[in-house]
Design a protein around this motif. Structure first.
Motif, PDB file in Angstrom:
ATOM      1  N   ARG A 277       4.404  -6.513  12.388  1.00 45.06           N
ATOM      2  CA  ARG A 277       5.395  -7.309  11.451  1.00 45.06           C
ATOM      3  C   ARG A 277       6.435  -7.987  12.196  1.00 45.06           C
ATOM      4  NH1 ARG A 277       7.598  -4.997   5.764  1.00 45.06           N
ATOM      5  NH2 ARG A 277       8.388  -3.202   7.056  1.00 45.06           N
TER       6      ARG A 277
ATOM      7  N   VAL B 100      -6.586  21.132   9.039  1.00 47.46           N
ATOM      8  CA  VAL B 100      -5.147  21.226   8.601  1.00 47.46           C
ATOM      9  C   VAL B 100      -4.946  20.897   7.244  1.00 47.46           C
ATOM     10  CG1 VAL B 100      -4.407  20.101  11.047  1.00 47.46           C
ATOM     11  CG2 VAL B 100      -5.406  18.572   9.252  1.00 47.46           C
ATOM     12  N   ASP B 101      -5.940  20.578   6.509  1.00 44.75           N
ATOM     13  CA  ASP B 101      -5.847  20.160   5.019  1.00 44.75           C
ATOM     14  C   ASP B 101      -5.985  21.685   4.253  1.00 44.75           C
ATOM     15  OD1 ASP B 101      -5.270  17.544   5.237  1.00 44.75           O
ATOM     16  OD2 ASP B 101      -7.337  16.941   4.653  1.00 44.75           O
TER      17      ASP B 101
ATOM     18  N   GLU C 293     -11.699  17.225  -2.296  1.00 45.22           N
ATOM     19  CA  GLU C 293     -11.091  16.175  -1.526  1.00 45.22           C
ATOM     20  C   GLU C 293     -12.071  15.448  -0.829  1.00 45.22           C
ATOM     21  OE1 GLU C 293      -7.011  16.691   0.526  1.00 45.22           O
ATOM     22  OE2 GLU C 293      -7.610  15.439   1.903  1.00 45.22           O
TER      23      GLU C 293
ATOM     24  N   SER D 128      -8.834   6.162   1.515  1.00 43.46           N
ATOM     25  CA  SER D 128      -8.549   5.912   3.059  1.00 43.46           C
ATOM     26  C   SER D 128      -8.317   7.214   3.639  1.00 43.46           C
ATOM     27  CB  SER D 128      -7.638   4.737   3.236  1.00 43.46           C
ATOM     28  OG  SER D 128      -8.427   3.333   2.745  1.00 43.46           O
ATOM     29  N   PRO D 129      -8.304   7.052   5.136  1.00 49.53           N
ATOM     30  CA  PRO D 129      -7.455   8.109   5.708  1.00 49.53           C
ATOM     31  C   PRO D 129      -5.897   8.035   5.584  1.00 49.53           C
ATOM     32  CG  PRO D 129      -9.278   7.216   7.065  1.00 49.53           C
ATOM     33  CD  PRO D 129      -9.104   6.531   6.023  1.00 49.53           C
ATOM     34  N   GLY D 130      -5.353   8.998   5.183  1.00 49.80           N
ATOM     35  CA  GLY D 130      -3.802   9.037   5.291  1.00 49.80           C
ATOM     36  C   GLY D 130      -3.387   8.345   4.364  1.00 49.80           C
TER      37      GLY D 130
ATOM     38  N   VAL E 183       8.238   3.817  -0.682  1.00 49.16           N
ATOM     39  CA  VAL E 183       8.428   2.927   0.350  1.00 49.16           C
ATOM     40  C   VAL E 183       8.098   1.620   0.007  1.00 49.16           C
ATOM     41  CG1 VAL E 183       7.997   4.487   2.040  1.00 49.16           C
ATOM     42  CG2 VAL E 183       6.099   3.213   1.157  1.00 49.16           C
TER      43      VAL E 183
ATOM     44  N   GLU F 163      -0.466   6.318   7.992  1.00 44.36           N
ATOM     45  CA  GLU F 163      -1.455   7.277   7.830  1.00 44.36           C
ATOM     46  C   GLU F 163      -1.233   8.700   8.327  1.00 44.36           C
ATOM     47  OE1 GLU F 163      -5.232   5.175   9.452  1.00 44.36           O
ATOM     48  OE2 GLU F 163      -3.733   3.562   9.647  1.00 44.36           O
TER      49      GLU F 163
ATOM     50  N   GLY G 233      -6.394  -1.296   5.738  1.00 43.45           N
ATOM     51  CA  GLY G 233      -4.921  -1.402   5.555  1.00 43.45           C
ATOM     52  C   GLY G 233      -3.973  -0.954   6.539  1.00 43.45           C
TER      53      GLY G 233
ATOM     54  N   THR H   1      -3.872  15.169   0.224  1.00 43.96           N
ATOM     55  CA  THR H   1      -3.477  16.437   0.197  1.00 43.96           C
ATOM     56  C   THR H   1      -1.964  16.682  -0.310  1.00 43.96           C
ATOM     57  OG1 THR H   1      -4.853  16.485   2.335  1.00 43.96           O
ATOM     58  CG2 THR H   1      -3.550  18.568   1.815  1.00 43.96           C
TER      59      THR H   1
ATOM     60  N   PRO I 114       1.301   1.482   1.792  1.00 39.74           N
ATOM     61  CA  PRO I 114       1.134   0.618   3.028  1.00 39.74           C
ATOM     62  C   PRO I 114      -0.315   0.163   3.466  1.00 39.74           C
ATOM     63  CG  PRO I 114       2.287   2.788   3.181  1.00 39.74           C
ATOM     64  CD  PRO I 114       1.897   2.782   1.778  1.00 39.74           C
ATOM     65  N   GLU I 115      -1.295   0.175   2.825  1.00 38.97           N
ATOM     66  CA  GLU I 115      -2.452  -0.065   2.854  1.00 38.97           C
ATOM     67  C   GLU I 115      -2.562  -1.692   2.365  1.00 38.97           C
ATOM     68  OE1 GLU I 115      -5.877   2.691   1.836  1.00 38.97           O
ATOM     69  OE2 GLU I 115      -4.385   3.955   1.530  1.00 38.97           O
TER      70      GLU I 115
ATOM     71  N   TYR J   1       9.688  -1.664   1.801  1.00 34.08           N
ATOM     72  CA  TYR J   1       9.406  -1.981   3.014  1.00 34.08           C
ATOM     73  C   TYR J   1       8.247  -2.502   3.072  1.00 34.08           C
ATOM     74  CZ  TYR J   1      13.107   1.634   2.824  1.00 34.08           C
ATOM     75  OH  TYR J   1      14.193   2.377   2.557  1.00 34.08           O
ATOM     76  N   PHE J   2       7.433  -2.590   2.012  1.00 35.10           N
ATOM     77  CA  PHE J   2       6.014  -3.055   2.341  1.00 35.10           C
ATOM     78  C   PHE J   2       6.002  -4.466   1.226  1.00 35.10           C
ATOM     79  CE2 PHE J   2       5.623   0.929   4.210  1.00 35.10           C
ATOM     80  CZ  PHE J   2       4.869   0.632   5.273  1.00 35.10           C
TER      81      PHE J   2
ATOM     82  N   ARG K 223       5.730  12.117  -2.111  1.00 34.44           N
ATOM     83  CA  ARG K 223       6.966  12.625  -1.563  1.00 34.44           C
ATOM     84  C   ARG K 223       7.756  13.112  -2.359  1.00 34.44           C
ATOM     85  NH1 ARG K 223       9.276  10.001   3.932  1.00 34.44           N
ATOM     86  NH2 ARG K 223       9.284   8.109   2.534  1.00 34.44           N
TER      87      ARG K 223
ATOM     88  N   SER L 245      -8.611   2.354   9.903  1.00 33.94           N
ATOM     89  CA  SER L 245      -8.767   2.557   8.411  1.00 33.94           C
ATOM     90  C   SER L 245      -8.421   1.040   7.860  1.00 33.94           C
ATOM     91  CB  SER L 245      -7.600   3.584   8.082  1.00 33.94           C
ATOM     92  OG  SER L 245      -8.004   4.912   8.346  1.00 33.94           O
TER      93      SER L 245
ATOM     94  N   GLY M  49     -11.866  10.869   4.099  1.00 38.70           N
ATOM     95  CA  GLY M  49     -11.284   9.687   4.000  1.00 38.70           C
ATOM     96  C   GLY M  49     -11.867   8.549   4.328  1.00 38.70           C
TER      97      GLY M  49
ATOM     98  N   LYS N  26       2.992   6.458  -2.707  1.00 39.28           N
ATOM     99  CA  LYS N  26       3.670   6.016  -1.690  1.00 39.28           C
ATOM    100  C   LYS N  26       4.757   5.001  -2.321  1.00 39.28           C
ATOM    101  CE  LYS N  26       1.210   7.484   2.312  1.00 39.28           C
ATOM    102  NZ  LYS N  26       0.614   7.238   3.619  1.00 39.28           N
TER     103      LYS N  26
ATOM    104  N   LYS O  36      -4.554  12.364  12.373  1.00 46.17           N
ATOM    105  CA  LYS O  36      -5.726  11.725  12.299  1.00 46.17           C
ATOM    106  C   LYS O  36      -6.685  11.792  13.434  1.00 46.17           C
ATOM    107  CE  LYS O  36      -5.065  10.454   8.002  1.00 46.17           C
ATOM    108  NZ  LYS O  36      -4.057  11.440   8.272  1.00 46.17           N
TER     109      LYS O  36
ATOM    110  N   TYR P 279     -10.481  12.786  12.816  1.00 49.40           N
ATOM    111  CA  TYR P 279     -11.634  11.669  13.283  1.00 49.40           C
ATOM    112  C   TYR P 279     -11.670  11.613  14.672  1.00 49.40           C
ATOM    113  CZ  TYR P 279     -10.348  10.800   8.171  1.00 49.40           C
ATOM    114  OH  TYR P 279     -10.422  10.866   6.831  1.00 49.40           O
TER     115      TYR P 279
ATOM    116  N   LYS Q  25       3.003  -0.499  12.780  1.00 52.80           N
ATOM    117  CA  LYS Q  25       3.837  -0.250  11.822  1.00 52.80           C
ATOM    118  C   LYS Q  25       4.924   0.876  12.306  1.00 52.80           C
ATOM    119  CE  LYS Q  25       0.359  -1.006   8.301  1.00 52.80           C
ATOM    120  NZ  LYS Q  25       0.079  -0.680   7.021  1.00 52.80           N
TER     121      LYS Q  25
END
Lengths: 222, 222
Positions: B201, A74-75, A120, A41-43, A171, B146, B43, A47, A145-146, A174-175, A201, B41, A123, A168, B150, B154, B168
């Motif tokens: 949330r 950017v990527d 790559e 997915s995007p994000g 995190v 994300e 999620g 990268t 997060p998705e 938090y999810f 990260r 996207s 997304g 990720k 973006k 996109y 979020k």
């Protein structure tokens, strides 16, 4: 910062994408270049994950990265700081890459002497799953997060990948994401898939992904 | 839990999607049903945001939700607990909905007496942006994990939406996301877009989105 090119990809004229994909794979086999198609997915962190894995592998092999996007550079800018060779592919609005578009990218990158090439992809969890790019293996990223229900909604993507990176994981607190539930759903679609939890990260788990790539590249060069 | 139908959408036979979209909008105007097309996207929190906004509006108006997915019925199940009318649309692998597919959904839902219909489009930042669904307004969600880059990648999606929900925001401390930078990038593409930071949330900002919907529904019924 290293220089990089932006290549405007042309839409394919070939009707039989699977045939073009097989041809590209044969060419890559001859020149001993392993090509990985990385989707998500995007994000979800494609990268950043690449910058991490390049760090671990760049002293052992020559790496080339193709950054496909509808727009922006950017990527490619991010990757150009890593020491890997990089090219930005603009898809002209297309939501995925097929084998001929990938071949244009490969030619733009110049794969002579490249051991590991990584595409790559755009997304998108839908369209890229439907097109064989000519890559030797497919990998995907799903980020925490998705949500862990994504295998239920985008089953084809999870079915055609050899590796799933769950990104990720730093995190997770938090999810509401269960690695166990996600694994169960993915394995039901694709029992042979390798699942690697990572954090692009913190760097956690990146060594496992690097090990997998190292083995695959060595195998392909035999 | 309320009952809901799963409708297998057929691929469109119409060549001129824009014409079909205009036709659908006229029909919706006649029957005084406001249709919102909600995109994002995978999620980013479309379904959770809908449950929140239904909670705020359900006593004032009759709401119908169309959940479009390639597979599964998890989203329709979630919505069916809210009191809104809901139908799950299966797109047969399609990465987006066009106007004819939306019309099939609308007919499946039955919009007589429905004031506010919402189409939760397939999770995808690319393809849904290219097809007018016949909706009165387009909304999209970008979630903090994300990334704020973006809009650069996109641009079409951000250009065609009337509202952007930045979701979020409760996890802003854990991600490198600047609402300011994001806003600047989006406004450059689309100066008139309304941007609403929310947390599906915690419920933060949902009242602002509900207010916007309330006004749009009233305006459409005039």
């Amino acid at each position: 910062m290293e220089e990089f090119r932006i290549l405007e990809i042309k839409q394919s004229v070939f009707e039989n994408n699977d045939r073009q994909a097989d041809l590209l794979r044969s060419e890559l086999k001859e020149q001993k270049t392993f090509l990985l198609n990385l989707m998500s997915s995007p994000g979800s962190g494609k990268t950043t994950t690449l910058t991490r894995v390049i760090e671990q592998l760049k002293d052992e092999m020559k790496i080339g990265i193709m950054e496909a996007d509808i727009d922006s550079d950017v990527d490619a800018k991010t990757i150009s700081g890593t020491g890997a060779k990089v090219i930005q592919l603009h898809t002209g609005g297309m939501c995925h890459l097929d084998a001929d578009m990938t071949k244009q990218g490969i030619e733009g990158l110049g794969t002579e002497e490249i051991d590991l090439a990584i595409l790559e992809n755009v997304g998108n969890l839908v369209c890229p799953a439907e097109f064989d790019t000519g890559a030797v293996k497919n990998a995907m990223i799903l980020s925490v997060p998705e949500g862990d229900d994504k295998p239920l909604k985008y089953p084809l993507m999870f079915s055609i990948c050899d590796v799933l990176l769950i990104n990720k994981i730093d995190v997770l607190p938090y999810f509401d994401f269960s690695i166990e539930k996600c694994t169960e759903r993915v394995k039901k679609l694709n029992p042979d898939i390798k699942i690697i939890p990572i954090s692009s990260r913190t760097g956690e788990g990146i060594d496992v992904f690097a090990d997998w790539l190292r083995e695959e590249v060595a195998e392909w060069k035999k």
